[in-house]
Design an enzyme around this catalytic site. Structure first.
Site, mmCIF file in Angstrom:
data_model
loop_
_atom_site.group_PDB
_atom_site.id
_atom_site.type_symbol
_atom_site.label_atom_id
_atom_site.label_comp_id
_atom_site.label_asym_id
_atom_site.label_seq_id
_atom_site.Cartn_x
_atom_site.Cartn_y
_atom_site.Cartn_z
ATOM 1 N N GLU A 151 41.792 99.110 27.785
ATOM 2 C CA GLU A 151 42.923 99.002 28.715
ATOM 3 C C GLU A 151 42.752 97.865 29.723
ATOM 4 O O GLU A 151 42.710 98.075 30.938
ATOM 5 C CB GLU A 151 43.150 100.324 29.441
ATOM 6 C CG GLU A 151 43.610 101.448 28.534
ATOM 7 C CD GLU A 151 43.912 102.741 29.254
ATOM 8 O OE1 GLU A 151 44.673 103.565 28.714
ATOM 9 O OE2 GLU A 151 43.396 102.948 30.379
ATOM 10 N N GLU A 308 45.673 106.402 21.889
ATOM 11 C CA GLU A 308 45.443 107.530 22.789
ATOM 12 C C GLU A 308 46.742 108.263 23.075
ATOM 13 O O GLU A 308 47.804 107.652 23.226
ATOM 14 C CB GLU A 308 44.862 107.072 24.127
ATOM 15 C CG GLU A 308 43.446 106.552 24.102
ATOM 16 C CD GLU A 308 42.942 106.225 25.505
ATOM 17 O OE1 GLU A 308 43.463 106.804 26.490
ATOM 18 O OE2 GLU A 308 42.039 105.378 25.621
#
Length: 677
Positions: A151, A308
């Site tokens: 991320e 995710e």
């Protein structure tokens, strides 16, 4: 296909066994993973400090054991490089690795995503870590995907970044004179005579309150520069990995409409796009669908990875609601319906400490399989095994495209006026939602995407028109395409410098209008769209607000006019016949009823058929095509059963084996996967 070793929709997620260091827990994990149908585990995401306890020492024994233990039990590894958070020893010994925040404060060790992207220390050690991992596991049969860092995000304003920014500007503009011209620095006496006079635009210089700035050009370029800087960090690791494992795909997990990085630029360097999907309980279903479509669009329709999602609840939102029974399955299939070839979770076992201990997991704190969440996960795992490769690599086909551009978004958010209420993503979503509700498939595309395969292209709030893009749009319309844009479009070039000669700048000839003024309405004020020409089922009046362009016709035809204020009677919706096509301009932000009727008619005129004949509100449809055969996904976001009227033809439900014709019932929070016979 992501890997021929696992020719099905991958099922798994982030796994951190090092947080327990207990063989009994590890064996229980394996037992329950098998019950749940887990076949991929993402390892090593935040293990840098464990892997490298000091500058000279590397220890991968724990990772060897985990990879081997999983592989012996039929579970493959998506191997992360662990570089999302540097170790404490690195921050202590090499302070250049620490960021300086937006307020000009030097950070200490802590948190994650805390490394300066232009730190020589961070770049050296992160690339070295990636290379050591790739060299060690290049021949391990368990490793089927590389996951670089985690991320990416966050800007730095340190002196090294300032120096790197100046070098970036030299490459982009060549001379200081060109920089001054690009930024219009004669405004407020900002002319630069030496490169070292240029500083980072933060709260100490040009900006305040996040996205407010005195000089849009400076702030815009700094965002480009920081996005590029973080991308360079990713590419260093990517290159180190590919040196040893050119055959294994490499990705990093993106975050949907995350504002700080230009994901279209990033996607060129990802073998496959992956992203993390965390909607709230009240996030519109169409918004999540739009972001899935955007992630698919980053690489021109290539299937992507759902890297995710939570099996149950998050921990970081203001109100962390549970996913109601069936919703995890429903939202997983929503991703698959729109191009995902994986369904993966954060996390596989719930952490026992720190800030993610209340983030949901496949295995909850109770530690056994007798939970609602585990039962749902196991049921979905069984279905994905049953599907095999029937959907894998299937493409979504669309004749309508919506343009999304991060640089355009940055420029709008940095703009001083005309209204603080203008949110680029929300305006894009309004147009997407109108098509979503009518079951019309959409591609989300960038400005570099070819337009040949589309019949309708929509570019809401195209404030920034980059070099060559107006000509590209003109060619599309001249060939017979239908183009739609809106208020506050065609205003500036790629430097955020106004195109003089009348709005909408380079789009003016194609649109056949001239916008004289832009009125910003207060949040409680509205104007009216009054139809003056027939347009499908649209008739009478509709609401509009936010901004109102005051436009004059230069060859275009007015379809509707404003109903109120001193500009009542002026055009608000226009169409210009340009070559064999049409160019439409919507001069304000309309209500949903108008947009549904307006876009529905444009699609009907192009013989673009909805995916189903009729579907109730809250039932979503999508279609993937593989080997010439389509699979129609019906997803019911309602709590109760709904009936859908299908187009002619026979279908077979891939989950139940049932043959379906004419109409079908979709259970509450349920799905139907209908393969065309």
């Amino acid at each position: 296909m992501l890997s021929h070793k696992l020719p099905k929709i991958w099922y798994g997620g982030d796994y951190n066994p090092e947080q327990w260091d207990d063989p009994h827990v590890w064996s229980e994990d394996i037992r329950m993973f098998k019950l749940a149908g887990i076949d991929v585990a993402t390892l090593n995401v935040f293990s840098w400090a464990l892997n490298q306890p000091d500058e000279e020492t590397y220890n991968f024994d724990h990772l060897d054991a985990t990879i081997n233990r999983l592989y012996e039990n039929g579970i493959y590894t998506c191997l992360a490089t662990s570089t999302g958070a540097h170790p404490a020893w690195m921050a202590k010994k090499y302070p250049d690795v620490l960021r300086v925040d937006y307020h000009g404060r030097k950070r200490k060790f802590g948190g994650r995503h805390n490394s300066c992207p232009n730190s020589p220390t961070y770049r050296k050690f992160s690339a070295l870590m990636a290379e050591k991992l790739a060299e060690r596991y290049k021949d391990h049969p368990a490793v089927i995907m590389w996951h670089v860092s985690n991320e990416y995000g966050g800007y730095c304003y340190c002196e090294r970044c300032e120096a790197a920014f100046r070098e970036w500007l030299k490459r982009r503009y060549g001379t200081l004179e060109n920089v001054n011209r690009a930024w219009n620095t004669r405004f407020w006496g900002h002319t630069f005579y030496d490169w070292d006079e240029i500083v980072a635009p933060n709260e100490l210089s040009e900006e305040w309150a996040g996205n407010r700035t005195n000089f849009q050009g400076i702030s815009l370029d700094y965002r480009r520069f920081q996005s590029d800087s973080l991308l360079e960090c990713y590419k260093l690791e990517y290159d180190a990995i590919k040196k040893h494992t050119p055959h294994i795909p490499v990705t990093t997990n993106l975050m949907g409409t995350y504002p700080e990085l230009d994901y279209f630029a990033w996607a060129k360097h990802l073998d496959v796009v992956s992203w993390d999907n965390y909607p709230a309980l009240d996030t519109p279903f169409s918004y999540t669908a739009m972001v899935h479509d955007l992630m698919r669009g980053l690489k021109s329709g290539q299937p992507f990875m759902l890297m995710e999602q939570t099996p149950s609840q998050q921990n970081w939102q203001p109100y962390n609601s549970l996913k109601r029974p069936g919703v995890m399955r429903l939202w997983s299939y929503q991703a698959v319906a729109r191009g995902a070839d994986t369904v993966m979770f954060f996390q596989l076992r719930r952490s026992i400490g720190a800030c993610e201990k209340f983030h949901g997991a496949v295995i909850e704190h109770v530690g056994h399989e007798h939970t609602r969440v585990f039962r749902e996960v196991a049921e979905l795992g069984g279905e994905l095994k049953q599907l095999g490769d029937r959907i894998l690599d299937g493409r979504v086909e669309a004749k309508v495209a919506i343009v999304f551009d991060w640089e355009n978004r940055w420029a709008i958010s940095l703009s001083s006026g005309p209204t603080i209420a203008l949110d680029y993503v929300k305006e894009v979503h309004k147009y997407y939602d109108a098509l979503f509700k009518q079951n019309i498939q959409v591609d989300m595309i960038g400005v570099d995407e070819p337009l040949d395969k589309y019949d309708v292209v929509i570019a809401p709030v195209l404030y920034m028109v980059k070099p060559g893009y107006a000509a590209k749009l003109e060619a599309f319309v001249e060939r017979g395409g239908t183009f739609v844009t809106t208020f506050f479009s065609g205003i500036v070039d790629e430097r955020d410098i106004v195109r003089t000669g009348g709005y909408p700048g380079e789009l003016r000839r194609m649109l056949g209008i001239w916008a004289e003024e832009i009125d910003a309405l207060f949040p409680d004020r509205r104007n009216r769209i009054v139809m003056t020409k027939p347009h499908g089922a649209l008739e009478g009046e509709y609401e509009c607000g936010l901004l109102c362009d005051l436009i004059h016709l230069e060859g275009a035809e007015a379809i509707a006019v404003y109903g109120d204020d001193f500009y009542a009677g002026m055009p608000v919706v226009t169409v210009n016949r340009f070559g064999a096509g049409q160019a439409w301009y919507v001069a304000s932000s309309p209500d949903a009823a108008f947009l549904e009727g307006f876009l529905g008619k444009l699609c009907a005129d192009k013989n673009i058929r909805p995916l189903v004949r009729k579907a109730p509100e809250g039932v979503e449809s999508s279609r993937r095509v593989k080997g010439g055969r389509g699979v129609l996904f019906l997803l019911n976001h309602n709590a109760d059963m709904k009936e859908v009227e299908l187009h002619e033809g026979r279908y077979r439900d891939l989950l139940s084996g049932e043959t379906v014709e004419g109409r079908t019932a979709v259970p509450g929070r349920g799905v139907r996967l209908l393969e065309e016979a």
